[in-house]
Design an enzyme around this catalytic site. Structure first.
Site, PDB file in Angstrom:
ATOM      1  N   GLU A 264     152.118 -20.307  43.170  1.00 34.09           N
ATOM      2  CA  GLU A 264     151.496 -19.832  41.938  1.00 34.09           C
ATOM      3  C   GLU A 264     151.424 -21.058  41.052  1.00 34.09           C
ATOM      4  OE1 GLU A 264     151.480 -18.871  38.270  1.00 34.09           O
ATOM      5  OE2 GLU A 264     153.198 -17.541  38.633  1.00 34.09           O
ATOM      6  N   CYS A 303     151.887 -19.618  32.309  1.00 35.12           N
ATOM      7  CA  CYS A 303     150.887 -19.818  33.365  1.00 35.12           C
ATOM      8  C   CYS A 303     149.670 -18.936  33.124  1.00 35.12           C
ATOM      9  CB  CYS A 303     151.493 -19.538  34.727  1.00 35.12           C
ATOM     10  SG  CYS A 303     152.368 -17.981  34.808  1.00 35.12           S
TER      11      CYS A 303
END
Ligand code: NDP
Length: 681
Positions: A264, A303
Site C-alpha cells: 500500500e 495515505c
C-alpha cells in the site's frame, strides 16, 4: 559547576520468541516531532530473524490454528476492549509523533475499532470452525457422486507487516485483525520514526495475556536478513513509499518462493467537485471543508489525503478564498495544546521532503496560498495550496506526492476532462466526488472507479452521516491499483482470505464432508430413532436426518392458504389464467404453502433443545406443485456452529422438499438455535 548530563533516551526493545530484547548496536535516536527532543533510541542489531520466523511458524501458528475462528475473534474482542481501557496511555505518547488529540483518535481508537469490528464480523460471517467453506459446492458429475468445494485454511507461515510512520497503532492493528482472524501469527516492523508508540501498544497487547505465545513479535529497528528467509507459506505486507515497495517486492526469496506480497504505497488521491455546484451550494462548502480537513488532519500525512482537488474552472478563485479563510483559522502548534488544530510532521526530514516536493510540483503549478509562519522548533509546516492551470498536460502534480499539508487545485471544463485528470493519478487509494446531481455522480463514478480502490460520494443529504474521504473502514476496501501499490487491505472478509490458502477439494460427498466438517450434498444421511430436534449440540452430528411422512396438497389447502394470507395471485386461484402462464399447466400451490407444510412435517413440537428458528437461506422453488401432489421432507444437519459466549449455537439444516415422484420441489437451508446441552425440563 558541571553541565547537566543529557539523559540517554530509552532504548526500544524488540519482542523476540517470547522475550523483550534490545539491539546491541548504537542505533538511531528518534526525536519528538513537536519539540525535537530525543524520545527513544532504536536498534535491532543482533536480533536473530531466523529465530523469530521459527518461533512464529512453530509456536504461534499451531496455537492459533488450534483455536476456531470464533475463539480467535473472541480473543481479538477481549484485546480490543483491554486496549480501549488503557487508550490514554497511548494518547500520552502519541503527541510526540506530532499528532493532536483528534489525529491520535484516528490512529488509536480507529485502530482498536478496526480490531473490534473484525472480531464481530468474524463471528457473524464465518462458521465457528477450523475449515471454512468458500462459496457453494459444485456438482461435478451427473449422478452427484463426484463434487467440488473450495475451502480456506490458514497459511502455516508468518505474516510480516512492515508499516509506515504515520499510523503507528492503526497501521499495526488493521493488519493484525485479519491476520489473527485467519489464524496466522505476525511479526510487526513499525517505521523507526514512530516505533516507540507501536512498541507501547504491543506491550499493552501482550500484558492482556490473551494472545497465545508466538502470535505477535515485534522488530524495533532494521529487519536484517528477515526477508531473505521468507518461505512460501509466509506473507509480507508493506505500507510506505512506492520506491521501498518496489525494492522489497523484488527480494529474491519473495520472488523465488512466490511469497504473497501486498503493498500500500503513496497515491495522489483526488477530490472532485461536480459541475452542478455553485459557490453558495452546500456541495461547494462540503468540498472545501473536506479538502481543508484532509490537508490538516495528521498535518496531511495520510495515505488517503486529498492531493489533487479537481473543480470547475469558474470555481477556482472562490475555492481559494474559502480555503484561505479556513487555513487562517487553523492554529498550528504543539499537538498537546488544546488550541492546536494542526500538529507537526513526524520528523524534520519529512519537512525537508515536503518542501522539496512543493518546489517540484511548483514547476508546473502556481502557489495560491503560500505557507505561513510556523513554530521554530519541531517539524512544523504550514498548509500550502497550489493551482495547476493545465492539469491535462502537466506531469509533476500527478506524480509527486508532498506528504504533508499540501494540495493542488486542478480546474476542468467538461466532466470527461475531470475524469481524465483524476485518472492521471495512475491508480489511487481513494477519490471523493461532491455533487447533488445523480447523473454527474454516475458519469464520474463510472469514469474513475477502475483506477481507485474506493470512491466516496458526498452531498447535502449525507453531509451529517458520511464517514468522509480520508477514513478507511474495516468493511470497505483499503488499497488501490497501480501507483497505490496494487494491494487490498480491509474490505471485510476478503482481507482475512489474504492470510489463508483457497483450495479446491474434489471428491465424493462423504470424503468432502469428513474433511470440511460440514454435510455436503449427496453425502450419507443418518436416520436415527431419535428426532434430530430432540438432540442438543452435544448429541447432534453432521448428517443426522429425519425423513418425514408424506402430506397431500389439496385444492382446499390452496384456497384456504390464499384466503387466510391474502395471497390470491391468479396462478393459485384461476385454472385458465394459470395455464396461460408459460410455467404452469394449471393452478399451483403457493411456494410459502410448501414451506409452511414442510415446517409442519419436520417439526418436533415438544419443548426441547431447539430454541428458535431464525430464518432460511437460499430458498428456491424448483418445480410447481399442484393439487393432488404429496410432499415429504428430508431434513439433515448440515453445519453445527456452537457460540463461544452462549449456551447455545446455530444449526444449519439442509431441507429438501420432495414430491411423490421423488422430484425436488423446494430446496433451502433452515437455520435454528439449539442448546449446547440437553435441557433440564
Ligand atoms: P519508507 O518506504 O522508507 O518506509 C516504510 C517502512 O518500510 C518503514 O517501516 C521502514 O522502516 C521500512 N523499510 C524501509 N526500507 C526497508 C528495507 N530495506 N527493508 C525492510 N523494511 C524497510 O517510507 P517512509 O516511512 O520513509 O516514508 C516515505 C514516504 O512514503 C512518505 O514521504 C510518503 O510519501 C510515503 N508514505 C506513504 C504511506 C502510505 O500509507 N501509503 C504512509 C507513509 C509514508 P524504517 O522506518 O526503519 O526505515
Amino acid at each position: 559547576m558541571l553541565d547537566a548530563i543529557p539523559t540517554e533516551p530509552r532504548r526500544l526493545e524488540s519482542h523476540v520468541a517470547g522475550r523483550w530484547q534490545a539491539g546491541t548496536g548504537e542505533g538511531q535516536v528518534v526525536a519528538d516531532a513537536a519539540t525535537g527532543d530525543p524520545v527513544a533510541r532504536i536498534d535491532a542489531t543482533g536480533i536473530d530473524m531466523g529465530e523469530m520466523l521459527r518461533h512464529g511458524r512453530e509456536v504461534g501458528g499451531p496455537a492459533l490454528r488450534e483455536m476456531t475462528t470464533h475463539q480467535r475473534a473472541m480473543m481479538m474482542k477481549r484485546i480490543g476492549l483491554a486496549l480501549m481501557e488503557r487508550k490514554e496511555e497511548l494518547y500520552a505518547i502519541s503527541t510526540a509523533t506530532g499528532a493532536t488529540r483528534s489525529d491520535g483518535w484516528i490512529d488509536i481508537e480507529g485502530g482498536i475499532g478496526t480490531m473490534l469490528s473484525y472480531a464481530s464480523k468474524g463471528r457473524r460471517e464465518l462458521p465457528n470452525a477450523h475449515v471454512i467453506p468458500d462459496g457453494a459446492p459444485e456438482i461435478l458429475s451427473r449422478d452427484g457422486s463426484f463434487i467440488g468445494q473450495h475451502i480456506l485454511m490458514p497459511l502455516e507461515g508468518v505474516a510480516i507487516h512492515i508499516n509506515a510512520f504515520n499510523f503507528p497503532v492503526w497501521g499495526m492493528l488493521e493488519k493484525l485483525a485479519p491476520t489473527w482472524l485467519a489464524g496466522m501469527p505476525a511479526i510487526v516492523k513499525p517505521a523507526s520514526q514512530t516505533a516507540y508508540l507501536t512498541e507501547a501498544c504491543v506491550r499493552l497487547i501482550l500484558e492482556t495475556g490473551e494472545l497465545p505465545e508466538g502470535a505477535l513479535q515485534l522488530i524495533c529497528g532494521r529487519t536484517g536478513d528477515l526477508l531473505d528467509r521468507v518461505a512460501c507459506q509466509d506473507v509480507v505486507t508493506f505500507t510506505g513509499s512506492a520506491a521501498t515497495a518496489r525494492k522489497l517486492r523484488n527480494t529474491p526469496a519473495i520472488i523465488e518462493n512466490a511469497v504473497r506480497f501486498t503493498a500500500e504505497a503513496d497515491s495522489l488521491n483526488a477530490c472532485i467537485l461536480g459541475a452542478d455546484a455553485t459557490p453558495d451550494s452546500p456541495e461547494f462548502d462540503l468540498f472545501v471543508r473536506e479538502v481543508h480537513r484532509e490537508m490538516t488532519a495528521k498535518a496531511g500525512q495520510k495515505c488517503t489525503a486529498i492531493r489533487r482537488a479537481i473543480l470547475p474552472r469558474a470555481l477556482v478563485e472562490p475555492a481559494i478564498e474559502a480555503l484561505r479563510a479556513r487555513i487562517e483559522k487553523t492554529t498550528i502548534g504543539h499537538p498537546g495544546d488544546a488550541a492546536t488544530r494542526m500538529g507537526a510532521l513526524a520528523s524534520t526530514d519529512q519537512v525537508e521532503e515536503v518542501r522539496n516536493a512543493v518546489e517540484a510540483i511548483g514547476a508546473e503549478a502556481r502557489v495560491a496560498i503560500a505557507p505561513g509562519p510556523v513554530p521554530e522548533k519541531g517539524a512544523f509546516v504550514s498548509p500550502c495550496v497550489l493551482v495547476c492551470d493545465e492539469p491535462l498536460t502537466a506531469k509533476a502534480p500527478h506524480e509527486i506526492e508532498a506528504f504533508g499539508p499540501v494540495c493542488t487545485l486542478m480546474p476542468y471544463d467538461t466532466l470527461e476532462d475531470a475524469i481524465a485528470i483524476a485518472n492521471r493519478g495512475a491508480g489511487s487509494l481513494v477519490a471523493s466526488v461532491f455533487t447533488d446531481d445523480t447523473e454527474v455522480a454516475k458519469t464520474l463514478g463510472r469514469g474513475i472507479a477502475k483506477l481507485h480502490g474506493r470512491v466516496l460520494f458526498g452531498n447535502r443529504a449525507s453531509a451529517k452521516t458520511s464517514t468522509g474521504h480520508g477514513s478507511p473502514l474495516p468493511q470497505m476496501v483499503h488499497g488501490g491499483p497501480g501507483r497505490a501499490g496494487g494491494g487490498e487491505e480491509l474490505g471485510g472478509m476478503r482481507a482475512v482470505k489474504h492470510f489463508m490458502q483457497r483450495t479446491a477439494l474434489q471428491g465424493t460427498p462423504d470424503q468432502l464432508t469428513a474433511i470440511i466438517g460440514q454435510w455436503m450434498p449427496g453425502a450419507s444421511r443418518r436416520e436415527t430413532d431419535i428426532h434430530p430436534f430432540r438432540k442438543s449440540l452435544a448429541e447432534l452430528e453432521i448428517g443426522d436426518t429425519i425423513v418425514t411422512e408424506a402430506r397431500k396438497v389439496t385444492l382446499d389447502d390452496i384456497e384456504h392458504f390464499a384466503n387466510f394470507t391474502g395471497d390470491t395471485f391468479y396462478a393459485h386461484m384461476d385454472e385458465d389464467a394459470a395455464a396461460r402462464n408459460p410455467f404452469f399447466e394449471g393452478r399451483v400451490a403457493h411456494g410459502y404453502l410448501i414451506v409452511s407444510f414442510a415446517a409442519g412435517l419436520f417439526v418436533q413440537p415438544d419443548e426441547g433443545p431447539v430454541l428458535a428458528n431464525y430464518g432460511v437461506d437460499s430458498l428456491r422453488f424448483m418445480t410447481p406443485v399442484n393439487a393432488g401432489d404429496s410432499l415429504r421432507v428430508q431434513l439433515t444437519a448440515k453445519q453445527i456452529n456452537p457460540r463461544e459466549t452462549d449456551d447455545y449455537g446455530e444449526v444449519r439444516w439442509d431441507c429438501t422438499v420432495l414430491r411423490d415422484d421423488a422430484e425436488v420441489v423446494a430446496q433451502y437451508d433452515v437455520l435454528t438455535l439449539v442448546a449446547k446441552e440437553p435441557r433440564d425440563l
